[in-house]
Design an enzyme around this catalytic site. Sequence first.
Site, PDB file in Angstrom:
ATOM      1  N   THR A   1      15.972  25.637  28.946  1.00  0.00           N
ATOM      2  CA  THR A   1      16.367  26.612  27.919  1.00  0.00           C
ATOM      3  C   THR A   1      17.876  26.833  27.794  1.00  0.00           C
ATOM      4  O   THR A   1      18.321  27.485  26.851  1.00  0.00           O
ATOM      5  CB  THR A   1      15.707  27.966  28.208  1.00  0.00           C
ATOM      6  OG1 THR A   1      15.773  28.233  29.614  1.00  0.00           O
ATOM      7  CG2 THR A   1      14.257  27.979  27.771  1.00  0.00           C
TER       8      THR A   1
ATOM      9  N   LYS B   1      11.099  13.844  23.783  1.00  0.00           N
ATOM     10  CA  LYS B   1      10.384  14.716  24.722  1.00  0.00           C
ATOM     11  C   LYS B   1       9.324  15.507  23.966  1.00  0.00           C
ATOM     12  O   LYS B   1       9.639  16.234  23.022  1.00  0.00           O
ATOM     13  CB  LYS B   1      11.395  15.668  25.387  1.00  0.00           C
ATOM     14  CG  LYS B   1      10.755  16.709  26.289  1.00  0.00           C
ATOM     15  CD  LYS B   1      11.802  17.623  26.920  1.00  0.00           C
ATOM     16  CE  LYS B   1      11.146  18.761  27.664  1.00  0.00           C
ATOM     17  NZ  LYS B   1      12.104  19.777  28.119  1.00  0.00           N
TER      18      LYS B   1
ATOM     19  N   VAL C   1      43.645  26.308  33.734  1.00  0.00           N
ATOM     20  CA  VAL C   1      44.069  27.704  33.554  1.00  0.00           C
ATOM     21  C   VAL C   1      44.193  28.341  34.929  1.00  0.00           C
ATOM     22  O   VAL C   1      43.275  28.277  35.746  1.00  0.00           O
ATOM     23  CB  VAL C   1      43.042  28.470  32.687  1.00  0.00           C
ATOM     24  CG1 VAL C   1      43.343  29.963  32.682  1.00  0.00           C
ATOM     25  CG2 VAL C   1      43.015  27.912  31.288  1.00  0.00           C
TER      26      VAL C   1
ATOM     27  N   THR D   1      29.080  20.954  28.336  1.00  0.00           N
ATOM     28  CA  THR D   1      28.193  20.951  27.168  1.00  0.00           C
ATOM     29  C   THR D   1      28.449  22.172  26.283  1.00  0.00           C
ATOM     30  O   THR D   1      28.488  22.068  25.057  1.00  0.00           O
ATOM     31  CB  THR D   1      26.723  20.934  27.637  1.00  0.00           C
ATOM     32  OG1 THR D   1      26.544  19.786  28.468  1.00  0.00           O
ATOM     33  CG2 THR D   1      25.754  20.848  26.471  1.00  0.00           C
TER      34      THR D   1
HETATM   35  P1  FAD Z   1      30.158  23.410  32.916  1.00  0.00           P
HETATM   36  O1  FAD Z   1      29.451  22.158  32.633  1.00  0.00           O
HETATM   37  O2  FAD Z   1      30.306  23.829  34.333  1.00  0.00           O
HETATM   38  O3  FAD Z   1      31.616  23.266  32.283  1.00  0.00           O
HETATM   39  C1  FAD Z   1      32.669  24.112  32.637  1.00  0.00           C
HETATM   40  C2  FAD Z   1      33.955  23.606  32.035  1.00  0.00           C
HETATM   41  O4  FAD Z   1      34.969  24.569  32.282  1.00  0.00           O
HETATM   42  C3  FAD Z   1      34.435  22.290  32.621  1.00  0.00           C
HETATM   43  O5  FAD Z   1      34.934  21.474  31.576  1.00  0.00           O
HETATM   44  C4  FAD Z   1      35.621  22.698  33.511  1.00  0.00           C
HETATM   45  O6  FAD Z   1      36.620  21.689  33.607  1.00  0.00           O
HETATM   46  C5  FAD Z   1      36.140  23.905  32.735  1.00  0.00           C
HETATM   47  N1  FAD Z   1      36.921  24.807  33.573  1.00  0.00           N
HETATM   48  C6  FAD Z   1      36.466  25.606  34.582  1.00  0.00           C
HETATM   49  N2  FAD Z   1      37.502  26.260  35.133  1.00  0.00           N
HETATM   50  C7  FAD Z   1      38.619  25.883  34.447  1.00  0.00           C
HETATM   51  C8  FAD Z   1      39.999  26.221  34.531  1.00  0.00           C
HETATM   52  N3  FAD Z   1      40.481  27.050  35.458  1.00  0.00           N
HETATM   53  N4  FAD Z   1      40.850  25.653  33.665  1.00  0.00           N
HETATM   54  C9  FAD Z   1      40.414  24.782  32.731  1.00  0.00           C
HETATM   55  N5  FAD Z   1      39.135  24.428  32.595  1.00  0.00           N
HETATM   56  C10 FAD Z   1      38.245  24.974  33.451  1.00  0.00           C
HETATM   57  N6  FAD Z   1      20.083  23.062  30.646  1.00  0.00           N
HETATM   58  C11 FAD Z   1      19.173  22.565  29.808  1.00  0.00           C
HETATM   59  O7  FAD Z   1      19.132  22.951  28.637  1.00  0.00           O
HETATM   60  N7  FAD Z   1      18.291  21.626  30.235  1.00  0.00           N
HETATM   61  C12 FAD Z   1      18.244  21.212  31.514  1.00  0.00           C
HETATM   62  O8  FAD Z   1      17.450  20.336  31.848  1.00  0.00           O
HETATM   63  C13 FAD Z   1      19.145  21.787  32.440  1.00  0.00           C
HETATM   64  N8  FAD Z   1      19.141  21.433  33.742  1.00  0.00           N
HETATM   65  C14 FAD Z   1      19.999  22.057  34.606  1.00  0.00           C
HETATM   66  C15 FAD Z   1      19.907  21.821  35.978  1.00  0.00           C
HETATM   67  C16 FAD Z   1      20.734  22.495  36.860  1.00  0.00           C
HETATM   68  C17 FAD Z   1      20.588  22.270  38.331  1.00  0.00           C
HETATM   69  C18 FAD Z   1      21.732  23.374  36.377  1.00  0.00           C
HETATM   70  C19 FAD Z   1      22.668  24.083  37.316  1.00  0.00           C
HETATM   71  C20 FAD Z   1      21.837  23.599  35.027  1.00  0.00           C
HETATM   72  C21 FAD Z   1      20.966  22.969  34.134  1.00  0.00           C
HETATM   73  N9  FAD Z   1      21.017  23.241  32.780  1.00  0.00           N
HETATM   74  C22 FAD Z   1      20.092  22.716  31.939  1.00  0.00           C
HETATM   75  C23 FAD Z   1      22.080  24.066  32.245  1.00  0.00           C
HETATM   76  C24 FAD Z   1      23.146  23.181  31.603  1.00  0.00           C
HETATM   77  O9  FAD Z   1      23.588  22.218  32.530  1.00  0.00           O
HETATM   78  C25 FAD Z   1      24.314  24.030  31.160  1.00  0.00           C
HETATM   79  O10 FAD Z   1      23.859  25.082  30.368  1.00  0.00           O
HETATM   80  C26 FAD Z   1      25.258  23.210  30.329  1.00  0.00           C
HETATM   81  O11 FAD Z   1      25.633  22.041  30.986  1.00  0.00           O
HETATM   82  C27 FAD Z   1      26.470  24.013  29.992  1.00  0.00           C
HETATM   83  O12 FAD Z   1      27.353  24.142  31.069  1.00  0.00           O
HETATM   84  P2  FAD Z   1      28.754  24.768  30.752  1.00  0.00           P
HETATM   85  O13 FAD Z   1      29.438  23.941  29.729  1.00  0.00           O
HETATM   86  O14 FAD Z   1      28.584  26.209  30.487  1.00  0.00           O
HETATM   87  O15 FAD Z   1      29.524  24.673  32.157  1.00  0.00           O
END
Ligand code: FAD
Length: 500
Positions: free
Chosen positions: A347, A81, A188, A18
């Site tokens: 959040t 919501k 990476v 996301t």
């Molecule tokens: P991730 O979704 O983990 O994405 C990481 C990306 O990095 C992936 O595409 C992966 O392939 C890539 N990547 C990692 N390592 C490498 C590498 N070596 N090489 C290439 N690519 C790599 N937020 C809300 O606002 N509302 C909610 O209701 C909510 N519920 C949640 C419930 C839980 C249990 C958790 C843990 C989180 C929740 N969140 C919520 C938070 C929300 O899910 C995250 O903020 C959001 O999904 C963003 O995640 P991200 O993109 O930072 O990480």
Amino acid sequence: MNKNNQAIKNIVILGGGTAGWMTAAALGRFLNNSYQITLVESDNIGSVGVGEATIPQIQVFNKTLGIDEADFVAKTKATFKLGIEFVNWGQQGDSYIHGFGHLGQDLNAVPFHHFWWKARQLNLAKPLGEYALNCKASWQNKFMRSIDAGNSPLSDIVYAYQFDAGLYANYLKEFACKHGIKHKIAEVESTLLKPENGHIQTLTLKNGEQISADLFIDCSGMRALLIDKALKVGFENWQAWLPCDSALAVASEKLTPLPPYTRATAHSAGWQWRIPLQHRTGNGHVFSSEFMQAEQAEKILMQNLDSPAISQAKLINFTTGKRKSFWHKNCVAIGLSSGFMEPLESTSIHLIQSAIARLLAFFPDKSFNQANINEFNKQTHFEYDTIRDFIILHYKATQRTDSEFWRYCKNMPVPDSLAEKFELFNANGHVSRNKNELFSENSWVEVLFGQNITPDSYHPLVDMMSETELAKNINSIEQVVKQCVDYMPSQQEYLQHIGG
Ligand code: FAD
């Protein structure tokens, strides 16, 4: 044109969850094809895949990007919501809604809750939620967007969305790629730093290819490959205040009728979310592994589903806290790589959105001016710390003593900033907050009263109103809210009406 021709040219976003796709969509939209922007994501390492409940500010993000709401709701299987219902938090058997938007009506420039609290003690008032459209409509599964209705609460209905995280990422991917973002699927393996200044120079991919850029945005999730593994900025751990460190997530069948709110039900060592979507329900049990084993947490989760499960439970481990710096050298951390405060008040997606807005506000050139970086970090720390206090409030303001976990939460010391808020509210019902804080006075009031924290007194100006007058005013606000909610359609009818 930059006066020293120092404009950066290449930007790499690492991660396609996301955070990565929200960042790509916004940069694609606003940087207007003037920069080479590449998003690199691994097809081996999945995204966290949860993160489905939001707060109303997401509308600003969507509107700024020019996203059509009906199209967005249909393609992400979203629901509307109006707030979050908290069950069993103050005491077992309790329930209240933290609704977005308005609460009653201020009288003589004094916030409504002071009048309500006096009336409540005189048995002249119903529970607080009866005076808030969002709470009352939630109880009846009703929803509509604002209409032009003068000074009626129907003219200003504040809402957010609940959506399918995977569909949301796809939606933004399509948007970003249309706006010129290059998408590279690769893993990476390592990072090379420039010896002269410690900036990130290149990312080396598993296939040996190297990618260089002027600016790197770390959206690699909890792995925090760039900001932590490469640049080692350090992490401030908040587990003493926010002790949950695990979640089990499972999907279940869709609910009928469709609730326009998220539910957070406290269990003996954490809490369970229920997020109703159009096609399924997202559920998860957030718990502290210090107080409960995963097997028991899974049992509790499955026993408390409101519809049959349609997937296996997936375990996610996390550590609550934040990075010591969010922007360091030529790397900005956005999303879970920047920190995590657990999902209780939905959040995290908001933190992604505000980090993107802040990055655009302090957008760098090749000099990477340290004053810009410092201000970005200062504002982000403020945002993290103030949201943290609001989330800790839910754990601290409990009367539960039925488990070791709740006894711990009840007795734990809290940050001074939160202790001051408790002290002031306890004295006379005032909520002190900096105007830049995310959560409003109403949010604080709804959670405090909702969890049975009641002030010793109320604003002295309340006593200028006679008890008869007070009863009349309180009753008339309740009637207005009731009439508005009577007028509203069910969320299901509303979704059909807009073609969702
Ligand atoms: P991730 O979704 O983990 O994405 C990481 C990306 O990095 C992936 O595409 C992966 O392939 C890539 N990547 C990692 N390592 C490498 C590498 N070596 N090489 C290439 N690519 C790599 N937020 C809300 O606002 N509302 C909610 O209701 C909510 N519920 C949640 C419930 C839980 C249990 C958790 C843990 C989180 C929740 N969140 C919520 C938070 C929300 O899910 C995250 O903020 C959001 O999904 C963003 O995640 P991200 O993109 O930072 O990480």
